[in-house]
Design a protein around this motif. Structure first.
Motif, PDB file in Angstrom:
ATOM      1  N   TYR A 227      -7.703 -72.575 114.347  1.00 48.66           N
ATOM      2  CA  TYR A 227      -8.046 -72.249 112.939  1.00 48.66           C
ATOM      3  C   TYR A 227      -9.204 -72.692 112.726  1.00 48.66           C
ATOM      4  N   VAL A 228     -10.017 -71.993 112.037  1.00 51.68           N
ATOM      5  CA  VAL A 228     -11.468 -72.254 111.563  1.00 51.68           C
ATOM      6  C   VAL A 228     -11.454 -72.236 110.154  1.00 51.68           C
ATOM      7  N   VAL A 229     -11.774 -73.269 109.388  1.00 55.29           N
ATOM      8  CA  VAL A 229     -11.903 -73.221 107.966  1.00 55.29           C
ATOM      9  C   VAL A 229     -13.304 -73.354 107.472  1.00 55.29           C
ATOM     10  N   VAL A 230     -13.801 -72.551 106.414  1.00 59.90           N
ATOM     11  CA  VAL A 230     -14.998 -72.684 106.158  1.00 59.90           C
ATOM     12  C   VAL A 230     -15.152 -72.833 104.722  1.00 59.90           C
ATOM     13  N   ASP A 231     -15.957 -73.995 104.525  1.00 56.61           N
ATOM     14  CA  ASP A 231     -16.072 -74.580 103.134  1.00 56.61           C
ATOM     15  C   ASP A 231     -14.825 -75.158 102.548  1.00 56.61           C
ATOM     16  N   PRO A 232     -14.126 -76.156 103.009  1.00 57.59           N
ATOM     17  CA  PRO A 232     -12.882 -76.590 102.833  1.00 57.59           C
ATOM     18  C   PRO A 232     -13.233 -77.296 101.438  1.00 57.59           C
ATOM     19  N   ASP A 233     -11.901 -77.486 100.601  1.00 61.27           N
ATOM     20  CA  ASP A 233     -11.841 -77.995  99.316  1.00 61.27           C
ATOM     21  C   ASP A 233     -11.624 -79.410  99.567  1.00 61.27           C
ATOM     22  N   LEU A 234     -11.971 -80.204  98.544  1.00 62.65           N
ATOM     23  CA  LEU A 234     -11.482 -81.742  98.391  1.00 62.65           C
ATOM     24  C   LEU A 234      -9.913 -81.723  97.787  1.00 62.65           C
ATOM     25  N   PRO A 235      -9.515 -82.694  97.776  1.00 60.87           N
ATOM     26  CA  PRO A 235      -8.222 -82.992  97.148  1.00 60.87           C
ATOM     27  C   PRO A 235      -8.494 -83.092  95.725  1.00 60.87           C
ATOM     28  N   PRO A 236      -7.519 -82.655  95.122  1.00 60.61           N
ATOM     29  CA  PRO A 236      -6.167 -82.452  95.327  1.00 60.61           C
ATOM     30  C   PRO A 236      -5.569 -81.155  96.136  1.00 60.61           C
ATOM     31  N   TRP A 237      -6.557 -80.569  96.510  1.00 61.79           N
ATOM     32  CA  TRP A 237      -5.982 -79.337  97.315  1.00 61.79           C
ATOM     33  C   TRP A 237      -5.794 -79.843  98.896  1.00 61.79           C
ATOM     34  N   GLN A 238      -4.821 -79.361  99.568  1.00 65.05           N
ATOM     35  CA  GLN A 238      -4.468 -80.066 100.676  1.00 65.05           C
ATOM     36  C   GLN A 238      -4.880 -79.251 101.805  1.00 65.05           C
ATOM     37  N   PRO A 239      -5.612 -80.019 102.833  1.00 60.87           N
ATOM     38  CA  PRO A 239      -6.226 -79.477 103.909  1.00 60.87           C
ATOM     39  C   PRO A 239      -5.415 -78.723 105.021  1.00 60.87           C
ATOM     40  N   VAL A 240      -5.979 -77.779 105.425  1.00 60.16           N
ATOM     41  CA  VAL A 240      -5.345 -76.764 106.200  1.00 60.16           C
ATOM     42  C   VAL A 240      -4.450 -77.404 107.459  1.00 60.16           C
ATOM     43  N   HIS A 241      -4.807 -78.337 107.994  1.00 67.83           N
ATOM     44  CA  HIS A 241      -4.175 -79.084 109.222  1.00 67.83           C
ATOM     45  C   HIS A 241      -3.018 -79.732 108.593  1.00 67.83           C
ATOM     46  N   GLU A 242      -2.962 -79.964 107.525  1.00 70.83           N
ATOM     47  CA  GLU A 242      -1.625 -80.692 106.726  1.00 70.83           C
ATOM     48  C   GLU A 242      -0.804 -79.700 106.404  1.00 70.83           C
ATOM     49  N   VAL A 243      -1.115 -78.553 106.151  1.00 69.09           N
ATOM     50  CA  VAL A 243      -0.185 -77.527 105.998  1.00 69.09           C
ATOM     51  C   VAL A 243       0.681 -76.826 107.191  1.00 69.09           C
TER      52      VAL A 243
ATOM     53  N   PRO B 262       2.723 -76.439 110.748  1.00 66.40           N
ATOM     54  CA  PRO B 262       3.710 -77.518 111.485  1.00 66.40           C
ATOM     55  C   PRO B 262       3.007 -78.360 112.163  1.00 66.40           C
ATOM     56  N   ALA B 263       3.511 -79.579 112.167  1.00 63.81           N
ATOM     57  CA  ALA B 263       2.857 -80.641 113.144  1.00 63.81           C
ATOM     58  C   ALA B 263       3.126 -80.585 114.440  1.00 63.81           C
ATOM     59  N   ASP B 264       4.203 -79.714 114.787  1.00 65.78           N
ATOM     60  CA  ASP B 264       5.060 -79.661 116.017  1.00 65.78           C
ATOM     61  C   ASP B 264       4.348 -78.735 116.788  1.00 65.78           C
TER      62      ASP B 264
END
Length: 301
Positions: free
Chosen positions: A80-96, A98-100
């Motif tokens: 996954y490539v995320v362009v211009d990510p947001d700051l919290p409170p918005w959740q970053p993509v890698h935390e959305v 599934p961890a496994d």
């Protein structure tokens, strides 16, 4: 990855009876989401709410849609490539994700967003599968560099989250063209884009009040395009497979007082998922493009 030099591109906002504040796009979007640690961003967010009371709800809906798409995409995609990510409170993509699943996430950062970089360095320096780099000089060059450094591979499909980046650029075709030259076949680009449901432009600038307010606060523009224009950038000059296209009206929350003569109280959230076809694929005829614009369902999205 090694840090790259940052260029300063922030803008000062003058607030009557207050000092000048330095604000950025990510700071304002965080303030619209409820973050309160940046007084300048809060003031800019207030101005934007006056022009479009539904704007905070569109950002919330944008992230909810993004999260649903990514959870489904995780069944097949590992990059996954995320362009211009947001700051919290918005959740970053890698935390959305599934961890496994063992996914790798590369964040491409605007050099003007020093708060985003500082947050990522502090919070995720030791997080496996997470990396970041400057988005300069262009997305295509960034992906080639990341591939050379082993952070992604260009031999497998990549999912690109391009939501806010698309509506904060004057030239969306150039943004997509850079990706077209590098992305492997079957890669996806997902976009959520805010457009006024009932566009009202000012006589002096030709832009809606919320666009003018946003641009006066920030160095990053806000360009609200109707659905037809958003879809056009995925068909000309390169023919992406439009596998999901839809829009939903977002209303301002109850109790928001605003003059309908000067504000947009409703907005449309346009969602697009486009697939990168093989490079040898010819551009479709106009009739094929029109058919592709109908809302679709992608079982793998």
């Amino acid at each position: 990855m090694p840090e790259r030099p940052r260029r300063s591109a922030t803008a000062a906002v003058h607030i009557p009876d207050c000092p000048q504040w330095i604000v950025t796009r990510a700071g304002v979007r965080a303030a619209l989401g409820g973050r309160r640690d940046d007084l300048g961003a809060l003031s800019a967010a207030w101005r934007i709410r006056v022009c479009m009371p539904a704007f905070p709800e569109t950002i919330m809906a944008e992230h909810e849609f993004r999260d649903r798409v990514l959870i489904r995409a995780a069944r097949r995609f590992r990059q996954y490539v995320v362009v211009d990510p947001d700051l919290p409170p918005w959740q970053p993509v890698h935390e959305v994700l599934p961890a496994d699943r063992g996914a790798r996430v590369l964040y491409l950062l605007d050099d003007a967003e020093s708060a985003v970089r500082s947050w990522m360095v502090a919070a995720y320096r030791e997080t496996p599968g997470v990396s970041w780099m400057s988005s300069a000089p262009g997305l295509g060059a960034c992906l080639r560099t990341a591939a050379a450094n082993g952070e992604i591979t260009l031999d497998a499909p990549i999912w690109v989250v391009l939501s806010s980046a698309l509506q904060h650029t004057w030239d969306p075709r150039a943004l997509l063209a850079d990706l077209w030259d590098v992305l492997p076949a079957d890669s996806r680009v997902s976009v959520t884009h805010v457009a006024p449901q009932h566009p009202a432009t000012t006589q002096d600038s030709g832009r809606s009040p919320v666009e003018a307010a946003f641009t006066s606060c920030l160095s990053s523009p806000l360009v609200l395009r109707p659905a037809s224009e958003v879809l056009d950038v995925f068909t000309d000059p390169h023919a992406w497979d439009l596998i999901r296209c839809s829009g939903v009206e977002i209303q301002a929350p109850p109790g928001i007082a605003a003059s309908r003569s000067t504000t947009d109280t409703a907005a449309e959230l346009i969602t697009v998922i486009a697939r990168r076809p093989p490079r040898t694929r010819p551009r479709p005829s106009a009739s094929t493009v029109d058919h592709a614009r109908n809302p679709g369902h992608d079982p793998d999205a």
